[in-house]
Design an enzyme around this catalytic site. Structure first.
Site, mmCIF file in Angstrom:
data_model
loop_
_atom_site.group_PDB
_atom_site.id
_atom_site.type_symbol
_atom_site.label_atom_id
_atom_site.label_comp_id
_atom_site.label_asym_id
_atom_site.label_seq_id
_atom_site.Cartn_x
_atom_site.Cartn_y
_atom_site.Cartn_z
ATOM 1 C CB ALA A 17 -0.658 0.667 1.483
ATOM 2 C CG LEU A 95 11.738 -5.787 -0.021
ATOM 3 C CD1 LEU A 95 12.613 -6.640 -0.513
ATOM 4 C CD2 LEU A 95 10.633 -7.091 0.821
ATOM 5 N N GLY A 99 4.618 -7.178 0.995
ATOM 6 C CA GLY A 99 4.653 -8.465 -0.102
ATOM 7 C C GLY A 99 4.317 -8.540 -1.011
ATOM 8 C CG HIS A 506 -2.982 -14.177 2.454
ATOM 9 N ND1 HIS A 506 -4.467 -15.362 1.670
ATOM 10 C CD2 HIS A 506 -2.136 -14.384 1.486
ATOM 11 C CE1 HIS A 506 -3.525 -15.669 0.435
ATOM 12 N NE2 HIS A 506 -2.032 -14.703 -0.050
ATOM 13 C CB THR A 551 -4.367 -9.816 1.455
ATOM 14 O OG1 THR A 551 -2.866 -10.620 1.661
ATOM 15 C CG2 THR A 551 -5.549 -10.986 2.167
#
Length: 573
Positions: A17, A95, A99, A506, A551
């Site tokens: 995100a 990093l 994900g 997830h 996800t």
């Protein structure tokens, strides 16, 4: 003395995100944005081969890429005997790209009802009709067009045609058909039970993370965007009930970033921990740790969800394996199905066929069918045990604490056994055995010369006489009872799924979107933390319920939609 920097938005976490937020919030040039990531950067022209690789497990088990000290409890912990808590590794990315830089690249939206369910339960504005434009905005689908698909987004979506699948994957597809599954072509446009080629965020057999797709060279050159890698946020800066920025440890020393808005995007395990350390969370718990409470929000860290999974693996015939000279991708076909159990929902289960289970010689000759609960009833929690930001939070997933989930994984195991018993699978797979994602398997997943030599020896023996392979599989490779014994003994089957259910990375739900009258809600529909000014959360933690999907794509959609809401609200000020 700390240096002080001013900006309009500071984003805590450069994960799935966070990269979307940094790109979109800096896009119009009006806002100064700083993205802070505790791990290293992955600039577009310097992405490591292991991260670009279509086979993700090499990068996933590299300790440089994850929070190395994070340990979690998967199964329920008895309240009267907390000493029985079994801690396991749970790889969470550290990093740029989060994900999306390490996961299996499955680009799965879930079903329309997932998001309508969000809207019905207080997440106003998050129905399927309202989120679909943001799924479309994020993607560039190279296979499908029309009202359900985007054509110009930064994340390419594609499927691998069955002509290019290894024989193990083709056999799995035939087994699905023989077992009554319907063939679908587009899992993100045909929302019913069936099997399909897996949609992936990958082009030319290379990963496209949000760090690659959203933070390209032209984006990074924007004068109003700064990216701070290898910088850890130590605390949120408060002024009464308002968050005014963050304190950060960097390679050049400490710094304070003062911001009009602070957006926490550190993931479902670390975002609630950051809030709790700032005094936002269940008041009694925080006061016991000596933390001054600025907002008593009982839901911070609650509602933790995952997709509990279980597998049956098998030795693959040599000519049915994933060819080293062909492609790296190891998951080509998947299926949605309904458990039919009490409390089950349509498409409440998911199943994938893996033509390879490890980078090493044994992994190349072992395939697996893995199933997980798409819509789990069980819930867990995240709670800090120290105000010290270097101490990982307590994480208890509580897998299968709701018996309805036990029943569904038992249904899943029986289905996997039936699939292996079809003529299609019998022609390519030998000696199916139940598998668990143990610490020993994780250790073997680490790339090392020692692991290569050990697995090379074992792989040579597994390709030998059938009696030797069977002996090694039952006494060396697996720790569990044979499949046929479990299928004949319901108590044995239940004990296996209870003990060996594992997650699929997830984690979600710990800062959920909801209405002001929901005591478990943490953020409003635009991500603003209730009871606090100047603070939002935007990542998988805000999901009220985990969608029937991996996800990654839903998290990208959440960031796209929240960016639009944030910019719209800022325009009105």
């Amino acid at each position: 003395m700390s240096r002080i920097v001013q900006c309009d938005f500071v984003i805590v976490g450069g994960g799935t995100a966070g990269c979307v937020l940094a790109s979109r919030l800096s896009e119009n040039g009006r806002h100064r944005v700083i993205l802070v990531e505790s791990g290293r950067d992955t600039p577009p022209d310097r992405v490591e081969p292991a991260i670009l690789d279509s086979y993700p497990r090499v990068a996933y088990f590299n300790v440089r890429n994850v929070w190395a000290d994070l340990r979690v409890s998967l199964q329920p912990v008895p309240h009267n005997d907390p000493g029985k808590r079994q801690l396991r590794r749970y790889e969470q990315a550290r990093l740029m790209g989060g994900g999306s830089s390490l996961n299996d690249m499955q680009a799965n939206r879930g079903t329309p009802d997932d998001y309508d369910d969000w809207a019905r339960n207080g997440a106003t504005g998050w129905s399927w009709e309202e989120v679909l434009p943001f799924f479309r905005k994020a993607e560039r689908d190279v296979d499908f067009d029309g009202p359900l698909h985007g054509q110009s987004g930064p994340i390419p979506i594609r499927r691998i045609h069955s002509d290019c699948w290894p024989e193990f994957a083709r056999a799995a597809a035939r087994a699905f058909s023989e077992t009554g599954f319907k063939a679908l072509q587009d899992q993100n446009g045909e929302f019913e039970d069936g099997y399909f080629p897996v949609a992936i965020n990958n082009i030319y057999d290379r990963r496209v993370s949000t760090a690659i797709g959203y933070l390209g060279n032209s984006v990074r050159q924007r004068p109003n965007l700064e990216i701070w890698p290898n910088a850890t946020v130590t605390r949120l800066v408060t002024e009464g009930a308002r968050i005014v920025g963050v304190e950060v440890e960097t390679g050049q020393g400490p710094a304070r970033i003062m911001a009009g808005e602070t957006i926490v995007s550190a993931g479902a395990l670390h975002s609630p921990a950051i809030l709790q350390r700032a005094g936002i969370g269940p008041a009694r718990t925080l006061r016991a740790l000596g933390i001054e409470v600025i907002a008593d929000r009982a839901g911070v860290g609650r509602n933790l969800q995952e997709h509990p999974a279980i597998s049956i693996s098998a030795h693959i015939n040599h000519d049915a394996r994933l060819a080293r000279t062909n492609q790296r991708r190891h998951i080509h076909v998947a299926a949605r199905y309904s458990s039919g159990t009490a409390g089950g929902l349509p498409s409440d289960m998911y199943l994938v066929a893996m033509s390879k289970t490890g980078w090493h010689p044994v992994g190349e000759q072992i395939g697996s069918l893995m199933t997980w609960i798409n819509k789990a009833h069980s819930r867990g929690f995240v709670a800090i045990e120290s105000p010290d930001p270097s101490v990982e939070p307590r994480v208890e997933f509580g897998f299968l604490s709701d018996y309805r989930d036990v029943e569904r994984l038992k249904v899943g195991m029986r289905l996997l056994a039936r699939l292996y018993d079809t003529p299609a699978m019998k022609a390519v797979a030998n000696d199916p055995f139940p598998t668990s994602y143990s610490e020993r398997i994780r250790d073997l997943g680490i790339v090392s010369h020692k692991n290569y030599v050990l697995t090379r020896i074992l792989a040579t023996a597994l390709d030998g006489p059938a009696w030797l392979r069977r002996t090694l599989l039952r006494h060396v490779v697996t720790e569990d009872d044979p499949v046929e014994r479990m299928m004949a003994d319901d108590e044995l089957l239940e004990a296996f799924v209870r003990e060996k259910a594992h997650g699929v990375w997830h984690a979600s739900g710990t800062c959920k979107i909801g209405s002001a009258d929901d005591p478990e809600a943490v953020v409003d529909p635009s991500g603003r933390v209730m009871g606090v000014d100047g603070l939002r959360v935007c990542d998988a933690s805000v999901m009220p319920f985990t969608p029937r999907a991996n996800t990654n794509l839903p998290t990208i959609m959440i960031a796209e939609r929240m960016c639009a809401l944030i910019l719209q609200q800022n325009e009105k000020r």
